[in-house]
Design a protein around this motif. Structure first.
Motif, PDB file in Angstrom:
ATOM      1  N   ASP A 129     -43.910  21.207  35.985  1.00 41.21           N
ATOM      2  CA  ASP A 129     -43.083  21.660  34.864  1.00 41.21           C
ATOM      3  C   ASP A 129     -43.332  23.121  34.518  1.00 41.21           C
ATOM      4  OD1 ASP A 129     -41.885  19.175  34.710  1.00 41.21           O
ATOM      5  OD2 ASP A 129     -43.083  18.505  32.999  1.00 41.21           O
ATOM      6  N   GLU A 130     -44.542  23.579  34.744  1.00 37.61           N
ATOM      7  CA  GLU A 130     -44.890  24.972  34.465  1.00 37.61           C
ATOM      8  C   GLU A 130     -44.306  25.928  35.504  1.00 37.61           C
ATOM      9  OE1 GLU A 130     -48.975  27.535  34.482  1.00 37.61           O
ATOM     10  OE2 GLU A 130     -49.010  25.604  33.450  1.00 37.61           O
ATOM     11  N   HIS A 131     -44.135  25.456  36.741  1.00 36.22           N
ATOM     12  CA  HIS A 131     -43.734  26.335  37.837  1.00 36.22           C
ATOM     13  C   HIS A 131     -42.293  26.162  38.326  1.00 36.22           C
ATOM     14  CE1 HIS A 131     -48.114  26.697  37.961  1.00 36.22           C
ATOM     15  NE2 HIS A 131     -47.867  27.901  38.437  1.00 36.22           N
ATOM     16  N   PHE A 132     -41.614  25.128  37.863  1.00 39.51           N
ATOM     17  CA  PHE A 132     -40.249  24.873  38.328  1.00 39.51           C
ATOM     18  C   PHE A 132     -39.333  24.571  37.155  1.00 39.51           C
ATOM     19  CE2 PHE A 132     -43.080  23.841  41.800  1.00 39.51           C
ATOM     20  CZ  PHE A 132     -42.472  24.475  42.872  1.00 39.51           C
ATOM     21  N   ARG A 133     -38.130  25.073  37.250  1.00 39.71           N
ATOM     22  CA  ARG A 133     -37.125  24.859  36.210  1.00 39.71           C
ATOM     23  C   ARG A 133     -36.361  23.573  36.507  1.00 39.71           C
ATOM     24  NH1 ARG A 133     -33.798  29.854  34.937  1.00 39.71           N
ATOM     25  NH2 ARG A 133     -35.701  30.236  33.790  1.00 39.71           N
ATOM     26  N   GLU A 134     -36.119  22.809  35.459  1.00 40.05           N
ATOM     27  CA  GLU A 134     -35.382  21.558  35.620  1.00 40.05           C
ATOM     28  C   GLU A 134     -33.897  21.852  35.813  1.00 40.05           C
ATOM     29  OE1 GLU A 134     -36.410  17.719  33.507  1.00 40.05           O
ATOM     30  OE2 GLU A 134     -34.624  18.334  32.422  1.00 40.05           O
ATOM     31  N   PRO A 135     -33.305  21.344  36.889  1.00 41.32           N
ATOM     32  CA  PRO A 135     -31.875  21.575  37.130  1.00 41.32           C
ATOM     33  C   PRO A 135     -31.020  20.662  36.240  1.00 41.32           C
ATOM     34  CG  PRO A 135     -32.771  20.241  38.900  1.00 41.32           C
ATOM     35  CD  PRO A 135     -33.924  20.613  37.999  1.00 41.32           C
ATOM     36  N   ALA A 136     -29.747  20.983  36.153  1.00 43.67           N
ATOM     37  CA  ALA A 136     -28.823  20.226  35.311  1.00 43.67           C
ATOM     38  C   ALA A 136     -28.751  18.752  35.699  1.00 43.67           C
ATOM     39  CB  ALA A 136     -27.435  20.858  35.369  1.00 43.67           C
ATOM     40  N   GLU A 137     -28.904  18.433  36.972  1.00 46.56           N
ATOM     41  CA  GLU A 137     -28.764  17.044  37.421  1.00 46.56           C
ATOM     42  C   GLU A 137     -30.018  16.197  37.202  1.00 46.56           C
ATOM     43  OE1 GLU A 137     -29.768  19.483  41.088  1.00 46.56           O
ATOM     44  OE2 GLU A 137     -28.309  19.675  39.503  1.00 46.56           O
ATOM     45  N   ALA A 138     -31.043  16.737  36.591  1.00 43.37           N
ATOM     46  CA  ALA A 138     -32.283  15.984  36.384  1.00 43.37           C
ATOM     47  C   ALA A 138     -32.036  14.718  35.561  1.00 43.37           C
ATOM     48  CB  ALA A 138     -33.339  16.853  35.713  1.00 43.37           C
ATOM     49  N   GLU A 139     -31.238  14.820  34.527  1.00 44.70           N
ATOM     50  CA  GLU A 139     -30.961  13.648  33.690  1.00 44.70           C
ATOM     51  C   GLU A 139     -30.239  12.563  34.478  1.00 44.70           C
ATOM     52  OE1 GLU A 139     -31.166  10.941  30.851  1.00 44.70           O
ATOM     53  OE2 GLU A 139     -32.233  12.854  30.836  1.00 44.70           O
ATOM     54  N   ALA A 140     -29.362  12.939  35.380  1.00 41.19           N
ATOM     55  CA  ALA A 140     -28.672  11.952  36.218  1.00 41.19           C
ATOM     56  C   ALA A 140     -29.680  11.194  37.081  1.00 41.19           C
ATOM     57  CB  ALA A 140     -27.621  12.634  37.091  1.00 41.19           C
ATOM     58  N   HIS A 141     -30.698  11.870  37.576  1.00 41.17           N
ATOM     59  CA  HIS A 141     -31.743  11.193  38.352  1.00 41.17           C
ATOM     60  C   HIS A 141     -32.524  10.216  37.464  1.00 41.17           C
ATOM     61  CE1 HIS A 141     -31.392  13.109  42.230  1.00 41.17           C
ATOM     62  NE2 HIS A 141     -31.339  14.295  41.653  1.00 41.17           N
ATOM     63  N   ARG A 142     -32.829  10.633  36.232  1.00 40.57           N
ATOM     64  CA  ARG A 142     -33.542   9.740  35.307  1.00 40.57           C
ATOM     65  C   ARG A 142     -32.704   8.506  35.002  1.00 40.57           C
ATOM     66  NH1 ARG A 142     -35.794  14.624  33.491  1.00 40.57           N
ATOM     67  NH2 ARG A 142     -34.071  15.129  32.109  1.00 40.57           N
ATOM     68  N   GLU A 143     -31.400   8.699  34.782  1.00 42.89           N
ATOM     69  CA  GLU A 143     -30.505   7.566  34.494  1.00 42.89           C
ATOM     70  C   GLU A 143     -30.481   6.594  35.662  1.00 42.89           C
ATOM     71  OE1 GLU A 143     -26.634   8.993  33.349  1.00 42.89           O
ATOM     72  OE2 GLU A 143     -27.477  10.183  31.709  1.00 42.89           O
ATOM     73  N   GLN A 144     -30.405   7.104  36.893  1.00 45.52           N
ATOM     74  CA  GLN A 144     -30.414   6.239  38.068  1.00 45.52           C
ATOM     75  C   GLN A 144     -31.733   5.472  38.177  1.00 45.52           C
ATOM     76  OE1 GLN A 144     -28.084   5.389  40.330  1.00 45.52           O
ATOM     77  NE2 GLN A 144     -26.601   6.523  39.126  1.00 45.52           N
TER      78      GLN A 144
END
Length: 94
Positions: free
Chosen positions: A73-88
């Motif tokens: 989390d400190e070194h990488f930015r969360e992309p817009a599709e991250a929530e879609a992965h969590r939902e799946q």
């Protein structure tokens, strides 16, 4: 990146999920169940505890899943599709 892990390990699962959410490609390295048989992993990461993340430059990020996820989390930015992965993931957990 290489993730030393086991499919049966809930901590490894958490790290795999976060890598997926962040869109980071990685190679999953299965480790023997018996710690005494993890010589290759120890040589590359300095530990026999899973999960352990080996970065492209040879640096190992080890510790518990929370520490590895904090590093990500400190070194990488969360992309817009991250929530879609969590939902799946939630949909398939039921």
């Amino acid at each position: 990146m290489e993730l030393y892990q086991a499919e049966w390990c809930p901590y490894s699962s958490r790290v795999r999920q976060r890598l997926t959410e962040l869109g980071i490609s990685f190679v999953a390295r299965q480790v023997p169940a018996d710690r005494a048989d993890r010589e290759e992993m120890r040589g590359k990461t300095g530990t026999d505890e899973i999960p352990a993340l080996l970065l492209g430059d040879g640096t190992a990020v080890t510790g518990d899943a929370d520490e590895i996820i904090a590093y990500l989390d400190e070194h990488f930015r969360e992309p817009a599709e991250a929530e879609a992965h969590r939902e799946q993931a939630r949909a398939h957990a039921s």
